[in-house]
Design an enzyme around this catalytic site. Structure first.
Site, PDB file in Angstrom:
ATOM      1  N   HIS A  20      11.222  -5.857  -0.096  1.00  0.00           N
ATOM      2  CA  HIS A  20      10.097  -5.519   0.781  1.00  0.00           C
ATOM      3  C   HIS A  20      10.574  -5.235   2.200  1.00  0.00           C
ATOM      4  O   HIS A  20       9.774  -4.939   3.082  1.00  0.00           O
ATOM      5  CB  HIS A  20       9.100  -6.691   0.759  1.00  0.00           C
ATOM      6  CG  HIS A  20       7.769  -6.402   1.351  1.00  0.00           C
ATOM      7  ND1 HIS A  20       7.329  -7.000   2.516  1.00  0.00           N
ATOM      8  CD2 HIS A  20       6.764  -5.585   0.959  1.00  0.00           C
ATOM      9  CE1 HIS A  20       6.114  -6.573   2.804  1.00  0.00           C
ATOM     10  NE2 HIS A  20       5.752  -5.704   1.878  1.00  0.00           N
ATOM     11  N   ARG A  39       3.066  -2.127  -6.130  1.00  0.00           N
ATOM     12  CA  ARG A  39       1.831  -1.897  -6.888  1.00  0.00           C
ATOM     13  C   ARG A  39       1.077  -0.656  -6.409  1.00  0.00           C
ATOM     14  O   ARG A  39       0.834  -0.469  -5.228  1.00  0.00           O
ATOM     15  CB  ARG A  39       0.916  -3.120  -6.790  1.00  0.00           C
ATOM     16  CG  ARG A  39      -0.342  -3.000  -7.653  1.00  0.00           C
ATOM     17  CD  ARG A  39      -1.239  -4.193  -7.464  1.00  0.00           C
ATOM     18  NE  ARG A  39      -0.651  -5.399  -7.996  1.00  0.00           N
ATOM     19  CZ  ARG A  39      -0.552  -6.547  -7.309  1.00  0.00           C
ATOM     20  NH1 ARG A  39      -0.979  -6.617  -6.074  1.00  0.00           N
ATOM     21  NH2 ARG A  39      -0.028  -7.610  -7.875  1.00  0.00           N
ATOM     22  N   TYR A  66      -1.548   2.057  10.779  1.00  0.00           N
ATOM     23  CA  TYR A  66      -1.092   0.671  10.778  1.00  0.00           C
ATOM     24  C   TYR A  66      -0.432   0.345  12.113  1.00  0.00           C
ATOM     25  O   TYR A  66       0.368   1.132  12.618  1.00  0.00           O
ATOM     26  CB  TYR A  66      -0.058   0.422   9.670  1.00  0.00           C
ATOM     27  CG  TYR A  66      -0.584   0.426   8.254  1.00  0.00           C
ATOM     28  CD1 TYR A  66      -1.862   0.880   7.949  1.00  0.00           C
ATOM     29  CD2 TYR A  66       0.212  -0.016   7.209  1.00  0.00           C
ATOM     30  CE1 TYR A  66      -2.326   0.889   6.641  1.00  0.00           C
ATOM     31  CE2 TYR A  66      -0.240  -0.013   5.893  1.00  0.00           C
ATOM     32  CZ  TYR A  66      -1.511   0.448   5.619  1.00  0.00           C
ATOM     33  OH  TYR A  66      -1.966   0.458   4.329  1.00  0.00           O
ATOM     34  N   ASN A 110     -11.060  -1.929  -1.112  1.00  0.00           N
ATOM     35  CA  ASN A 110     -10.459  -3.264  -1.167  1.00  0.00           C
ATOM     36  C   ASN A 110     -11.015  -4.077  -2.326  1.00  0.00           C
ATOM     37  O   ASN A 110     -10.266  -4.717  -3.086  1.00  0.00           O
ATOM     38  CB  ASN A 110     -10.723  -4.018   0.133  1.00  0.00           C
ATOM     39  CG  ASN A 110      -9.915  -3.512   1.306  1.00  0.00           C
ATOM     40  OD1 ASN A 110      -9.002  -2.712   1.145  1.00  0.00           O
ATOM     41  ND2 ASN A 110     -10.248  -3.973   2.499  1.00  0.00           N
ATOM     42  N   ARG A 135      -4.363 -11.849   9.748  1.00  0.00           N
ATOM     43  CA  ARG A 135      -5.359 -10.820   9.470  1.00  0.00           C
ATOM     44  C   ARG A 135      -6.128 -11.062   8.178  1.00  0.00           C
ATOM     45  O   ARG A 135      -7.336 -10.924   8.122  1.00  0.00           O
ATOM     46  CB  ARG A 135      -4.675  -9.450   9.374  1.00  0.00           C
ATOM     47  CG  ARG A 135      -5.666  -8.297   9.275  1.00  0.00           C
ATOM     48  CD  ARG A 135      -4.994  -7.036   8.771  1.00  0.00           C
ATOM     49  NE  ARG A 135      -4.762  -7.079   7.337  1.00  0.00           N
ATOM     50  CZ  ARG A 135      -3.675  -6.618   6.730  1.00  0.00           C
ATOM     51  NH1 ARG A 135      -2.700  -6.104   7.443  1.00  0.00           N
ATOM     52  NH2 ARG A 135      -3.543  -6.688   5.423  1.00  0.00           N
TER      53      ARG A 135
END
Length: 663
Positions: free
Chosen positions: A420, A390, A449, A41, A545
Site C-alpha cells: 500500500h 479492491r 484527495y 459508499n 476521517r
C-alpha cells in the site's frame, strides 16, 4: 477498553457525508454530488462489509472454528436499523435538492408525469433509435432461475394475465440521464423513465400495467488464496469474472411492488428474507455524478493550483530536488510536478533506473505512459503492481500487461500482504531521488484527495527506499530502517514506542503532545496506548476521517472533517521534548495497514516544512465549519462556532501566502 464497532463507525462516517448533502450552505450541485457519494459508499459497504458479516454468520452456523468478537445477527440488525434511519434523511435531502434545482431551471424528473409533453417526440426517437437496441426482456414465468448482474438496475414489468418480464436498464451503455433543453429550462430524464414511457412499443401485444425497479448487490470481495504456489494473476482474473456470481448481500425493490410479485422474484432469485430491503423508484443514485452543470452559483468556486516558484522556473525538476527538498500538498498545489518528475526521469540520459509502487492506477495514467517511455529509452524500470486493490484489480492488471509489453519489469502482489506504500525512486549513477506520498500515484484522484508528497535526495531515506524495493524485487531482508517507518519492519513497534516516550515525558513533568491524523483508527493496542497516554496527561489530538473504533472522552477528543475534497493524508506528530518529530505516510492505524500490508511513513526533517504541516494541522483541529466532534455515542456533533475556521479554505490561503504559524 471498550471500542466502537468498525462497521457501525463507518456508517457514522457515511452519515457525515450525508450531512454535507443536507447542508444548505453547500452549492446545490455539490449537495447532489454528496448524495451520489453517500449512495456509492453505501453500495460498496453492502457489497463488501455486509457480505463479509453474512459469510461469518454462515461460518458460525457450520460451527467452523473462527474467532470473531461480535454476534453477526445482532450486528446485521444494528446495521439495517441505522441504514434505514439514514435513508429516510437521505430521501428528504434529495427531494429538497431536486426542488431547489428546479428553481434554478434545472429539472431532474423523478416521475414520468413531470416530463413536459413537448419532449415526448424527442424521447420516442431516442427510444427507437438507441435505447431499444439494448433491451432484452426476460419472461419471469419461463425463467427457471433468474440471474441478475451485480449492481445493475432492472425493471420488472407486469402485464395482463399476470405476465411479468425483467428488463435490464442499459445505463452502462447509454448513461443514466437523457438531457434536454426546452426554452430556458434543462430537463434530466432517467433512462428508467424513457423505458417506462415506451413499454407499449416494446410490448405491442400486451396491456402493460406497471414497471418496478429492482437491484441486487452481491458479495464483491475477491477470495484469493495468498500462497506462493500457482499463478496469482490468473487466480485474480478468474475471481474478477466470478464477482458477478457472488452471493446476494442486498436486494432492493420498489416499495410499490405487490407482495405476490415480490415473492415470485425472491423465489426465482433464491433469496432469503434478510436479503430483502425496501427501496424507492430509482436505484444507483451515484449516477447523479453524470449531471454536470457549469454555473458558478451551483458549484464550488474554482481553486487555481498554487504555483511552486522554484519548480516552475526551472527547466529540470531533478536539479531542483538536488538543491532542496520539496513538500507538496495536493490538490492545493498541482500534481503536474509529480508528472514532470516521471517525465524527466524517462528521458534524462543520466537516469539508469526507476522503481515505483502502484496501488490504484489512473485509468489513463500519464505516469504509466512515462514508465513505458523510460523502458523504451533503455532504462531499467521496475514496477510493483498491487493486483489485490479492491475494485481496481482489472485496471491494474491491464496496465501491468501494457507496461510489461514495453519492457517494464512487473512484480505482483506478495502472498499474505498488500503493498500500500506510495513511493518512487529514480537512480542516477551518483544520486537517488525519492518521491514519498500519502496518496496513490494517481493524477485523477489527486484532484479531489487532500494528500502530501515529498521530493528528496536525502541519502538515508533514499537508501532505505532502495532497500525496500530490493525486498519487493528479490525477497531480500533489508537492514533495520532508521529513517523510514515501514509496516512489516517494525512500524507498529515504532509507533508504540513513540507514544510510550511521550508518556514518560509527561510523567517526568515535561510537556508531552501527540497528534494523529488518519483515515481510519482501529488497531486496538494502539488505541489502548492512546487511552493510557491521555489519562496520564499527554495532550492527544486525533483527526480521524472515517472509521474510528476509539470512544472519545473528556480527555481524548476526535475531530472528523468532510468537505469539498477528501481528507486523505496521514500525519503523525510527537512533541519529543521540543525536538518535534513529524511523519507522513500511507498507513492508517488499522490491523490491515500495520500487520497485513507494506506501508511507508517518512520523516519531515526540515523545520519550515514541519511548521507548514503543524499550521495545516492547527486549521484542521480548529475547523468549526466542516469539522465535527465524534461523540461517545458515535454521533457527529457540530462544534460551537469559536474560530470560524474552514480547514481546507484556510490551508489554501495559507499556502498561497506561506504564513508562518505555530500549532
Amino acid at each position: 477498553m471498550k471500542l466502537f464497532d468498525r462497521d457501525l463507525s463507518w456508517l457514522s462516517f457515511n452519515y457525515r457525508v450525508l450531512m454535507e448533502a443536507m447542508d444548505k450552505s453547500v452549492p446545490l450541485l455539490e449537495r447532489l454530488r454528496f448524495i451520489a457519494i453517500y449512495s456509492s459508499n453505501l453500495d460498496e459497504f453492502f457489497r463488501v462489509r455486509v457480505a463479509n458479516i453474512r459469510n461469518i454468520k454462515q461460518i458460525d452456523k457450520k460451527k467452523i472454528n473462527r474467532r470473531v468478537d461480535f454476534n453477526a445477527d445482532e450486528l446485521l440488525g444494528e446495521i439495517h436499523r441505522e441504514v434505514s434511519h439514514q435513508l429516510n434523511e437521505y430521501g428528504n435531502a434529495m427531494d429538497e435538492i431536486i426542488q431547489n434545482l428546479k428553481a434554478k431551471k434545472h429539472f431532474i424528473c423523478t416521475h414520468i408525469d413531470q416530463i413536459p409533453p413537448e419532449l415526448l417526440p424527442e424521447l420516442l426517437h431516442y427510444f427507437k433509435t438507441k435505447v431499444s437496441a439494448f433491451l432484452h426482456p426476460i419472461s419471469l414465468d419461463r425463467a427457471e432461475n433468474l440471474f441478475l448482474d451485480n449492481r445493475a438496475i432492472y425493471l420488472v414489468v407486469t402485464a395482463q394475465s399476470n405476465k411479468a418480464f425483467v428488463l435490464k436498464i442499459p445505463s452502462d451503455k447509454l448513461g443514466r440521464f437523457s438531457r434536454h433543453q426546452l426554452e430556458n429550462k434543462t430537463y434530466y430524464i432517467f433512462l428508467d423513465d424513457v423505458i417506462r414511457l415506451h413499454l407499449d412499443v416494446l410490448f405491442p401485444d400486451l396491456d402493460v400495467n406497471q414497471a418496478y425497479s429492482i437491484k441486487l448487490n452481491k458479495d464483491a470481495d475477491l477470495q484469493i488464496d495468498d500462497e506462493f504456489e500457482g499463478n496469482l494473476v490468473r487466480k485474480i482474473e478468474k475471481q474478477i469474472q466470478k464477482r458477478n456470481l457472488g452471493v446476494p448481500s442486498r436486494f432492493l425493490f420498489d416499495l410499490a411492488m405487490d407482495n405476490e410479485l415480490l415473492s415470485k422474484l425472491t423465489t426465482k432469485l433464491d433469496l432469503s428474507p434478510e436479503d430483502i430491503v425496501t427501496g424507492g423508484r430509482y436505484h444507483n443514485l451515484d449516477d447523479f455524478f453524470q449531471i454536470q452543470i457549469n454555473e458558478d452559483e451551483l458549484i464550488y468556486e474554482n481553486r487555481k493550483p498554487i504555483s511552486v516558484a522554484g519548480l516552475d522556473e526551472s527547466r529540470s525538476i531533478l536539479k531542483c530536488i538536488e538543491q532542496e527538498d520539496y513538500l507538496l500538498h495536493f490538490p492545493y498545489q498541482s500534481y503536474d510536478y509529480v508528472l514532470q518528475f516521471f517525465n524527466e526521469a524517462s528521458v534524462d540520459p543520466e537516469v539508469t533506473e526507476i522503481n515505483v509502487t502502484f496501488y490504484r492506477m489512473a485509468k489513463d495514467s500519464l505516469i504509466g505512459e512515462s514508465l513505458i517511455s523510460a523502458a523504451k529509452n533503455g532504462k531499467k524500470v521496475s514496477v510493483f503492481m498491487e493486483v489485490k486493490a479492491r475494485f481496481d484489480e482489472e485496471n491494474n492488471l491491464e496496465w501491468a500487461r501494457k507496461m510489461r509489453g514495453a519492457g517494464v519489469k512487473i512484480i505482483y502482489s506478495l502472498p499474505g500482504l498488500k503493498v500500500h506504500a506510495k513511493v518512487a525512486l529514480v537512480k542516477k549513477s551518483h544520486k537517488m531521488y525519492g518521491f514519498f506520498g500519502t496518496g496513490n500515484l494517481n493524477e485523477k484522484t489527486s484532484e479531489i484527495y487532500c494528500d502530501h508528497g515529498l521530493f528528496t535526495i536525502h541519502e538515508g531515506m533514499t537508501s532505505e527506499l532502495s532497500n525496500l524495493f530490493q525486498h519487493l524485487l528479490t525477497k531480500y531482508t533489508p537492514p533495520p530502517f532508521k529513517h523510514l517507518i515501514v509496516s512489516q519492519f517494525g512500524a507498529y513497534e515504532h509507533f508504540m514506542s513513540k507514544i510510550d516516550r511521550e508518556i514518560l515525558h509527561t510523567e517526568a513533568g515535561k510537556e508531552a503532545r501527540i497528534i494523529v491524523k488518519v483515515n481510519n483508527l482501529q488497531e486496538s493496542e494502539l488505541i489502548n496506548k492512546l487511552y493510557e497516554a491521555s489519562e496520564k496527561g499527554v495532550d492527544v489530538k486525533l483527526i480521524v476521517r472515517s472509521i474510528c473504533c476509539l470512544i472519545p472522552n473528556d480527555n481524548l477528543k476526535v475531530k472528523r472533517i468532510v468537505d469539498r475534497n477528501l481528507e486523505h493524508g496521514r500525519v503523525f506528530y510527537f512533541h519529543n521534548k521540543g525536538n518535534q518529530e513529524i511523519y507522513l505516510g500511507s498507513a492508517d492505524w488499522m490491523n490491515r495497514n500495520l500487520h497485513r500490508r507494506i506501508e511507508v511513513c517518512f520523516p519531515i526533517t526540515n523545520d519550515p516544512m514541519k511548521q507548514e504541516i503543524l499550521s495545516i494541522l492547527k486549521f484542521q483541529w480548529q475547523d468549526d465549519v466542516k469539522g465535527v466532534w465524534l461523540s461517545p455515542q458515535m454521533r457527529n456533533e457540530r462544534p460551537k462556532s469559536e474560530y470560524g475556521v474552514r480547514a481546507q479554505s484556510a490551508t489554501y490561503e495559507y499556502l498561497k501566502i506561506n504564513m508562518d504559524k505555530e500549532i
